[in-house]
Design a protein around this motif. Structure first.
Motif, PDB file in Angstrom:
ATOM      1  N   LEU A 114       0.788   3.592   3.396  1.00  0.00           N
ATOM      2  CA  LEU A 114      -0.507   4.197   3.116  1.00  0.00           C
ATOM      3  C   LEU A 114      -1.431   4.204   4.327  1.00  0.00           C
ATOM      4  N   SER A 115      -0.962   3.696   5.486  1.00  0.00           N
ATOM      5  CA  SER A 115      -1.814   3.678   6.671  1.00  0.00           C
ATOM      6  C   SER A 115      -2.139   5.077   7.164  1.00  0.00           C
ATOM      7  N   PHE A 116      -1.296   6.030   6.846  1.00  0.00           N
ATOM      8  CA  PHE A 116      -1.451   7.348   7.436  1.00  0.00           C
ATOM      9  C   PHE A 116      -1.897   8.389   6.421  1.00  0.00           C
ATOM     10  N   VAL A 117      -2.502   7.930   5.323  1.00  0.00           N
ATOM     11  CA  VAL A 117      -3.023   8.858   4.341  1.00  0.00           C
ATOM     12  C   VAL A 117      -4.286   9.506   4.887  1.00  0.00           C
ATOM     13  N   SER A 118      -4.717  10.571   4.239  1.00  0.00           N
ATOM     14  CA  SER A 118      -5.933  11.239   4.677  1.00  0.00           C
ATOM     15  C   SER A 118      -7.142  10.361   4.393  1.00  0.00           C
ATOM     16  N   PHE A 119      -8.217  10.623   5.132  1.00  0.00           N
ATOM     17  CA  PHE A 119      -9.428   9.822   4.958  1.00  0.00           C
ATOM     18  C   PHE A 119     -10.007  10.008   3.554  1.00  0.00           C
ATOM     19  N   ASP A 120      -9.978  11.226   3.055  1.00  0.00           N
ATOM     20  CA  ASP A 120     -10.499  11.472   1.704  1.00  0.00           C
ATOM     21  C   ASP A 120      -9.702  10.698   0.664  1.00  0.00           C
ATOM     22  N   PHE A 121      -8.378  10.665   0.842  1.00  0.00           N
ATOM     23  CA  PHE A 121      -7.551   9.921  -0.105  1.00  0.00           C
ATOM     24  C   PHE A 121      -7.845   8.426  -0.011  1.00  0.00           C
ATOM     25  N   PHE A 122      -8.041   7.953   1.210  1.00  0.00           N
ATOM     26  CA  PHE A 122      -8.371   6.540   1.388  1.00  0.00           C
ATOM     27  C   PHE A 122      -9.652   6.193   0.635  1.00  0.00           C
ATOM     28  N   LEU A 123     -10.709   7.002   0.797  1.00  0.00           N
ATOM     29  CA  LEU A 123     -11.980   6.723   0.123  1.00  0.00           C
ATOM     30  C   LEU A 123     -11.821   6.739  -1.394  1.00  0.00           C
ATOM     31  N   GLU A 124     -11.018   7.649  -1.890  1.00  0.00           N
ATOM     32  CA  GLU A 124     -10.783   7.740  -3.332  1.00  0.00           C
ATOM     33  C   GLU A 124     -10.071   6.480  -3.842  1.00  0.00           C
ATOM     34  N   GLU A 125      -9.035   6.062  -3.107  1.00  0.00           N
ATOM     35  CA  GLU A 125      -8.294   4.863  -3.506  1.00  0.00           C
ATOM     36  C   GLU A 125      -9.153   3.606  -3.343  1.00  0.00           C
TER      37      GLU A 125
END
Length: 563
Positions: free
Chosen positions: A197-208
């Motif tokens: 999950l280190s390389f997920v998008s920033f938007d996805f990171f904020l959602e998670e």
């Protein structure tokens, strides 16, 4: 025809252009061409008494200003003597640019006088090491090296300069092409052990991130030195959302001492509240940390009940020591504004009540009142608090009310005795109107005692607070606890007279009997210039809580003082 200039003069002009106004060092034969150019410049040279001292002086500037600092040493023993300070800078992410002399190219590999294979020796301690083998290389090397020091996770970069290269001439580059060749970023190591999950998008990171936080009942922030520059917004974050936080040794000062959300330092000598919270939290939000053993205790037992979110500027730190649930490789300054824009619905009222119970467990110690008394009479104005390494370091970390993280400077990852005095000199040279306080022990002060000469020569406003128990305190404490009080190598059987030492260095001396109040101490602290303040304490005093090696942070010892 282009103007020509020697390599050494080009280096000095470059450093001046970067705003470097003073450079510590110790000269020798192989670096004298660079010193010749330095003598013609506006840069002040600070002559250290030992190369290790010079390295720590440069650290003092870098740590207190956040800027890249330079240091000069000669070849052979000069290089070897500097290595301790460079290793310390590497572990604590301090941006140093090191210039070392080297024997002429034609003599390299012949075991020439004062020759060492510098590049081979230091390669594992720096972000990159350059051996300049052709004079025109210096143009691109300087720009790249300076940039590397400050890029991403900061750290030291080393330039090794053969003596004959320093005297050769180069054509000055065109002003619009000063960088020479494009950067070659082959210094980066392959990223390994990083969660998917280190390389997920920033938007996805904020959602998670939002989902994990809102579904948590005991969220906890785990904050380290990598987050210092965003301390004001971190304070806002914990205040607004009432998320409790623990900090590493290097993260102290990020939160105010009396902030109800600040549980204090975690780890080997951490607070009860911090270490107990780590044992039961269900979500750990780690920012600017590397999960080192002094903070985590036994890593296999660390936060096993918690999901872990890790935000760090260096992808190589993510997942290196502990698997994570969600991660992001990014500078915190690019993340925290988005977190502050959110409206998190956090349900952690029960955990906050539990924290209050832990905070009520007494952690009293005579050093607490000594340090609070000292802090109560500090002169007005900007100040910096430094330590060497040992019991005094841990007591200051536990009890001192730091104003902010930039005012707190210590050796973290390497834990280098001898760090304090020369680093304090570097801080004072960079902040001549500030008060600099260096806490040290009777063991640590002897490691770089010779730099008292440099302190006097520069007449800096540094007060050295010597906590003297006539022992290597942490060594004795472990022998008390784990080695059947079989003492070996922990007691000093000869004790120097520090008042006479100060007299020989022409530095003020004051013995503070902490039982008699602070009136005389206050007068000493207000007086400009260097001074040493000696505080005598019993060798029976230990640092507690204490998490033994191999134990979890919840398996701490609360030993009563031996009288």
């Amino acid at each position: 025809m282009s103007e020509q200039i020697t390599v050494s003069q080009f280096i000095i002009d470059f450093l001046e252009s970067k705003g470097i106004t003073w450079i510590p060092g110790v000269p020798g034969g192989t670096i004298l061409p660079l010193y010749e150019s330095l003598a013609r410049s506006n840069i002040e040279h600070v002559l250290a008494r030992h190369e290790q001292g010079a390295g720590f002086m440069a650290q003092g500037r870098a740590r207190s200003t956040g800027e890249v600092s330079a240091v000069f040493v000669s070849s052979g023993p000069g290089v070897a003597n500097l290595i301790t300070a460079v290793a310390d800078a590497q572990r604590d992410s301090v941006p140093l640019l090191i210039f070392s002399g080297q024997v002429p190219l034609g003599l390299m590999g012949t075991d020439a006088f004062q020759e060492l294979p510098t590049a081979k020796i230091v390669s594992s301690l720096v972000k990159k090491v350059y051996l300049v083998e052709e004079p025109n290389q210096i143009i691109g090397i300087l720009e790249e090296a300076f940039w590397l020091c400050d890029e991403g996770k900061k750290g030291p970069v080393w330039i090794d300069l053969p003596k004959d290269i320093q005297t050769q001439k180069i054509n000055l580059p065109e002003k619009n092409n000063r960088l020479g060749d494009p950067f070659h970023l082959d210094f980066l190591e392959p990223i390994s052990k990083v969660d998917h999950l280190s390389f997920v998008s920033f938007d996805f990171f904020l959602e998670e991130f939002k989902s994990l936080l809102e579904n948590s009942r005991f969220p906890l922030l785990y904050i380290g030195g990598g987050a210092k520059k965003e301390y004001l917004r971190l304070r806002e974050l914990v205040s607004r959302f009432q998320i409790p936080a623990v900090t590493t040794l290097m993260g102290l000062g990020i939160f105010e001492k009396d902030d109800p959300m600040n549980l204090g330092m975690m780890g080997m000598h951490g607070t009860i509240a911090a270490n107990e919270a780590l044992g039961v939290c269900d979500l750990l939000i780690a920012i600017g940390v590397r999960f080192d053993d002094r903070a985590t205790g036994a890593i296999q037992k660390f936060c096993n009940q918690a999901k872990i979110i890790h935000i760090d500027i260096d992808a190589r730190e993510i997942g290196k020591n502990k698997p994570v649930t969600l991660s992001l490789q990014k500078d915190l300054s690019e993340v925290i504004p988005f977190l502050l824009e959110e409206d998190f619905l956090i349900q952690n009222s029960e955990s906050l009540l539990q924290i209050e119970v832990w905070k009520e467990i007494p952690e009293e110690h005579p050093m607490k009142s000594i340090l609070l008394d000292f802090a109560s009479v500090l002169p007005c104005g900007e100040h910096f608090v430094l330590t060497d390494v040992g019991q005094h370091q841990m007591w200051v970390a536990q009890y001192f009310p730091f104003l902010n993280p930039m005012s707190w400077i210590t050796s973290g990852g390497q834990g280098t005795m001898g760090f304090g005095l020369p680093t304090a000199i570097g801080v004072a040279l960079s902040h001549r109107d500030s008060h600099v306080f260096c806490f040290t022990g009777d063991g640590s002060i002897m490691m770089n005692l010779q730099e008292l000469s440099t302190l006097k020569e520069q007449n800096l406003n540094v007060k050295i607070i010597l906590i003297n128990n006539e022992h290597l305190g942490l060594v004795k404490q472990q022998q008390d606890l784990f080695y059947g009080r079989l003492y070996s190598g922990s007691k000093f059987h000869f004790h120097p007279d520090f008042s006479m030492l100060c007299q020989s260095f022409e530095i003020g001396y004051f013995e503070w009997d902490w039982k008699l109040g602070t009136t005389e101490l206050e007068k000493v602290l207000e007086k400009k210039g260097p001074a040493l303040i000696e505080v005598r304490i019993p060798s029976s005093w230990g640092v507690y809580p204490f998490v033994p090696g191999g134990k979890s942070n919840q398996e701490y010892i609360l030993e009563k003082l031996v009288t």
